[in-house]
Design a protein around this motif. Structure first.
Motif, short mmCIF file in Angstrom:
data_model
loop_
_atom_site.label_atom_id
_atom_site.label_comp_id
_atom_site.label_asym_id
_atom_site.label_seq_id
_atom_site.Cartn_x
_atom_site.Cartn_y
_atom_site.Cartn_z
N ALA A 246 -40.41 12.45 -2.45
CA ALA A 246 -39.13 12.92 -1.92
C ALA A 246 -38.05 12.89 -3.00
CB ALA A 246 -38.71 12.08 -0.73
N GLY A 247 -38.20 11.99 -3.96
CA GLY A 247 -37.23 11.93 -5.05
C GLY A 247 -37.21 13.20 -5.88
N TYR A 248 -38.35 13.81 -6.09
CA TYR A 248 -38.39 15.08 -6.82
C TYR A 248 -37.64 16.17 -6.05
CZ TYR A 248 -41.60 13.84 -10.59
OH TYR A 248 -42.16 13.30 -11.72
N ILE A 249 -37.81 16.17 -4.73
CA ILE A 249 -37.14 17.17 -3.92
C ILE A 249 -35.64 16.93 -3.90
CG2 ILE A 249 -37.01 18.15 -1.60
CD1 ILE A 249 -40.02 17.05 -1.34
N GLY A 250 -35.26 15.65 -3.83
CA GLY A 250 -33.83 15.32 -3.88
C GLY A 250 -33.19 15.75 -5.18
N GLN A 251 -33.87 15.53 -6.29
CA GLN A 251 -33.32 15.93 -7.58
C GLN A 251 -33.24 17.45 -7.70
OE1 GLN A 251 -31.96 13.86 -10.03
NE2 GLN A 251 -32.13 12.50 -8.25
N ARG A 252 -34.19 18.15 -7.11
CA ARG A 252 -34.12 19.61 -7.12
C ARG A 252 -32.88 20.08 -6.36
NH1 ARG A 252 -37.72 23.91 -7.53
NH2 ARG A 252 -36.57 25.86 -7.30
N ALA A 253 -32.64 19.48 -5.20
CA ALA A 253 -31.47 19.87 -4.42
C ALA A 253 -30.17 19.59 -5.18
CB ALA A 253 -31.48 19.15 -3.07
N LEU A 254 -30.09 18.44 -5.83
CA LEU A 254 -28.91 18.13 -6.63
C LEU A 254 -28.71 19.16 -7.74
CD1 LEU A 254 -29.14 14.24 -7.08
CD2 LEU A 254 -27.40 15.49 -5.78
N SER A 255 -29.81 19.54 -8.40
CA SER A 255 -29.70 20.50 -9.49
C SER A 255 -29.24 21.87 -9.02
CB SER A 255 -31.05 20.63 -10.22
OG SER A 255 -31.99 21.37 -9.44
N GLU A 256 -29.44 22.14 -7.73
CA GLU A 256 -29.02 23.42 -7.15
C GLU A 256 -27.63 23.35 -6.54
OE1 GLU A 256 -30.73 26.14 -7.39
OE2 GLU A 256 -32.75 25.50 -7.95
N GLY A 257 -26.94 22.20 -6.72
CA GLY A 257 -25.57 22.08 -6.25
C GLY A 257 -25.40 21.50 -4.86
N TRP A 258 -26.48 21.02 -4.26
CA TRP A 258 -26.40 20.45 -2.93
C TRP A 258 -25.87 19.02 -2.98
CZ3 TRP A 258 -30.66 21.74 1.12
CH2 TRP A 258 -30.93 23.11 1.10
N THR A 259 -25.35 18.56 -1.87
CA THR A 259 -25.09 17.14 -1.66
C THR A 259 -26.38 16.51 -1.14
OG1 THR A 259 -22.77 17.50 -1.11
CG2 THR A 259 -23.76 15.46 -0.31
N VAL A 260 -26.72 15.33 -1.65
CA VAL A 260 -27.93 14.65 -1.20
C VAL A 260 -27.59 13.22 -0.82
CG1 VAL A 260 -30.29 13.94 -1.76
CG2 VAL A 260 -29.37 16.09 -2.69
N SER A 261 -27.97 12.83 0.37
CA SER A 261 -27.85 11.45 0.82
C SER A 261 -29.24 10.88 1.03
CB SER A 261 -27.06 11.38 2.14
OG SER A 261 -25.74 11.86 1.98
N ALA A 262 -29.37 9.56 0.91
CA ALA A 262 -30.67 8.93 1.05
C ALA A 262 -30.51 7.58 1.73
CB ALA A 262 -31.33 8.75 -0.33
N SER A 263 -31.46 7.26 2.57
CA SER A 263 -31.40 6.02 3.33
C SER A 263 -31.94 4.84 2.53
CB SER A 263 -32.21 6.16 4.62
OG SER A 263 -33.59 6.26 4.33
N TYR A 264 -31.50 3.65 2.91
CA TYR A 264 -32.06 2.43 2.33
C TYR A 264 -32.04 1.31 3.36
CZ TYR A 264 -27.29 0.57 1.84
OH TYR A 264 -26.01 0.11 2.09
N ARG A 265 -33.01 0.42 3.23
CA ARG A 265 -33.05 -0.81 4.02
C ARG A 265 -32.65 -2.01 3.17
NH1 ARG A 265 -35.65 -1.02 8.95
NH2 ARG A 265 -36.91 0.78 9.56
N ASP A 266 -33.08 -1.96 1.90
CA ASP A 266 -32.89 -3.07 0.98
C ASP A 266 -31.65 -2.81 0.12
OD1 ASP A 266 -33.05 -4.98 -1.00
OD2 ASP A 266 -35.16 -4.64 -1.46
N ASP A 267 -30.69 -3.75 0.15
CA ASP A 267 -29.45 -3.58 -0.61
C ASP A 267 -29.68 -3.44 -2.11
OD1 ASP A 267 -28.01 -3.71 1.71
OD2 ASP A 267 -27.38 -5.79 1.47
N THR A 268 -30.81 -3.95 -2.60
CA THR A 268 -31.09 -3.85 -4.04
C THR A 268 -31.39 -2.41 -4.46
OG1 THR A 268 -33.47 -4.30 -3.77
CG2 THR A 268 -32.00 -6.20 -4.07
N LYS A 269 -31.61 -1.52 -3.50
CA LYS A 269 -31.91 -0.11 -3.82
C LYS A 269 -30.65 0.73 -4.01
CE LYS A 269 -36.37 -0.71 -3.11
NZ LYS A 269 -37.36 -0.65 -4.22
N VAL A 270 -29.51 0.20 -3.63
CA VAL A 270 -28.28 1.00 -3.60
C VAL A 270 -27.92 1.53 -4.98
CG1 VAL A 270 -25.81 0.98 -3.13
CG2 VAL A 270 -27.40 -0.11 -1.54
N ASP A 271 -27.89 0.66 -5.99
CA ASP A 271 -27.50 1.09 -7.33
C ASP A 271 -28.41 2.19 -7.85
OD1 ASP A 271 -25.36 -0.61 -7.39
OD2 ASP A 271 -26.34 -2.14 -8.62
N GLY A 272 -29.71 2.05 -7.61
CA GLY A 272 -30.65 3.07 -8.07
C GLY A 272 -30.43 4.41 -7.41
N LEU A 273 -30.14 4.39 -6.12
CA LEU A 273 -29.88 5.64 -5.41
C LEU A 273 -28.61 6.31 -5.92
CD1 LEU A 273 -30.74 4.57 -1.74
CD2 LEU A 273 -32.11 6.01 -3.26
#
Length: 304
Positions: free
Chosen positions: A30-57
């Motif tokens: 899904a990360g590849y698809i998210g990056q494709r959408a960003l490259s095309e000018g889209w806004t991308v949001s992503a869910s997380y459960r673990d707070d340690t994932k926030v910075d990476g997202l």
């Protein structure tokens, strides 16, 4: 049909910015698809459960959204597309209860996508399957996938949006492939008579899902597999020879030291047809065979 915005221009920015992809489970594929959408000018949001994932997202360019009702209601209010890669557990699909509780906020939604698995087809003794083949899973995780697919379809119908189910064959790509396995000293050639697996490169998943997101198509299933199902031991042999490494010996499945999960993959054998993505989405696979991806994989894995 809405066309891909590969030729993005500055004057189109206001239009493109209205497209908002929300990803549940922004992992490897899904990360590849998210990056494709960003490259095309889209806004991308992503869910997380673990707070340690926030910075990476956030570093990846995503709006990080906690997987809890109030945060989701706010973030989903202007989402136009939803993609989930979250596998169902014994209690069912963990995302659906959240979405159902947010149904009243999904007023801008146009499309839903579900990354599923070809394990829904079960075992066919190496025979071909296509999207018309009835689901007949043997494994618990395949049974749960079928239930999740049906539940997502019911939700999409209630929301009045199309659902595209992508049944993925064995996923490989940069960092996850037989070349990397050999370089890490983990290469094994495990043999079971007649065993065949279909595979798909993550770049071809990205392109296929992107086209489906931008197509005016009703709900349907797409198989994502390359053109050349192969025995697992053959893929390891190809990688080893290309690297100039010793080819690992054949190990009969009965003698192989495998986890229960790894062994379960050998319980099913089939070849997966991919004609629908070619005919309905105009896909030409970048990597129609493992061999066609080999040089790119070697270049990536040995670039240090």
């Amino acid at each position: 049909m809405r066309k891909s915005r590969g030729n993005f221009k500055a004057e189109d920015r206001a239009v493109v910015a209205n497209e908002h992809l929300f990803i549940f489970g922004p992992g490897y594929t899904a990360g590849y698809i998210g990056q494709r959408a960003l490259s095309e000018g889209w806004t991308v949001s992503a869910s997380y459960r673990d707070d340690t994932k926030v910075d990476g997202l956030r570093k990846a360019g995503y709006n990080a959204v906690a997987l809890e009702p109030e945060a989701l209601k706010s973030a989903l209010s202007d989402a136009t597309h939803i993609l989930t890669s979250v596998a169902p557990g014994p209690g069912g699909d963990p995302v659906l209860p959240f979405l159902k509780s947010c149904a009243g906020q999904l007023n801008n939604l146009k499309w839903c996508g579900y990354l599923s698995s070809t394990n829904v087809y079960g075992d066919h003794g190496g025979a071909w399957v296509d999207e018309g083949t009835p689901a007949s899973p043997n494994l618990d995780r395949g049974i749960r996938r079928v239930e999740a697919e049906n539940n997502w379809l019911a939700l999409a119908e209630s929301l009045g949006v199309p659902l595209h189910i992508f049944r993925l064959a064995g996923i490989y790509g940069p960092g996850r492939n037989a070349v990397r396995t050999m370089l890490d000293g983990r290469g094994k050639r495990i043999y079971k008579e007649g065993q065949l697996f279909s595979r798909i490169h993550v770049a071809d998943i990205e392109e296929t899902v992107w086209r489906a997101m931008n197509a005016d198509l009703s709900s349907r299933v797409f198989n994502l597999a390359d053109d050349a199902p192969a025995a697992p031991q053959d893929i390891i042999e190809i990688a080893a020879k290309r690297l100039g490494m010793e080819v690992p010996p054949l190990i009969p499945l009965a003698d192989a030291d495998l986890s229960p999960m790894a062994r379960s993959f050998y319980a099913e054998s089939k070849r997966v047809r991919n004609m629908r993505i070619k005919e309905e989405l105009g896909i030409t696979l970048k990597y129609p065979t493992f061999e066609s991806a080999l040089e790119d994989l070697v270049a990536f894995e040995t670039k240090t």
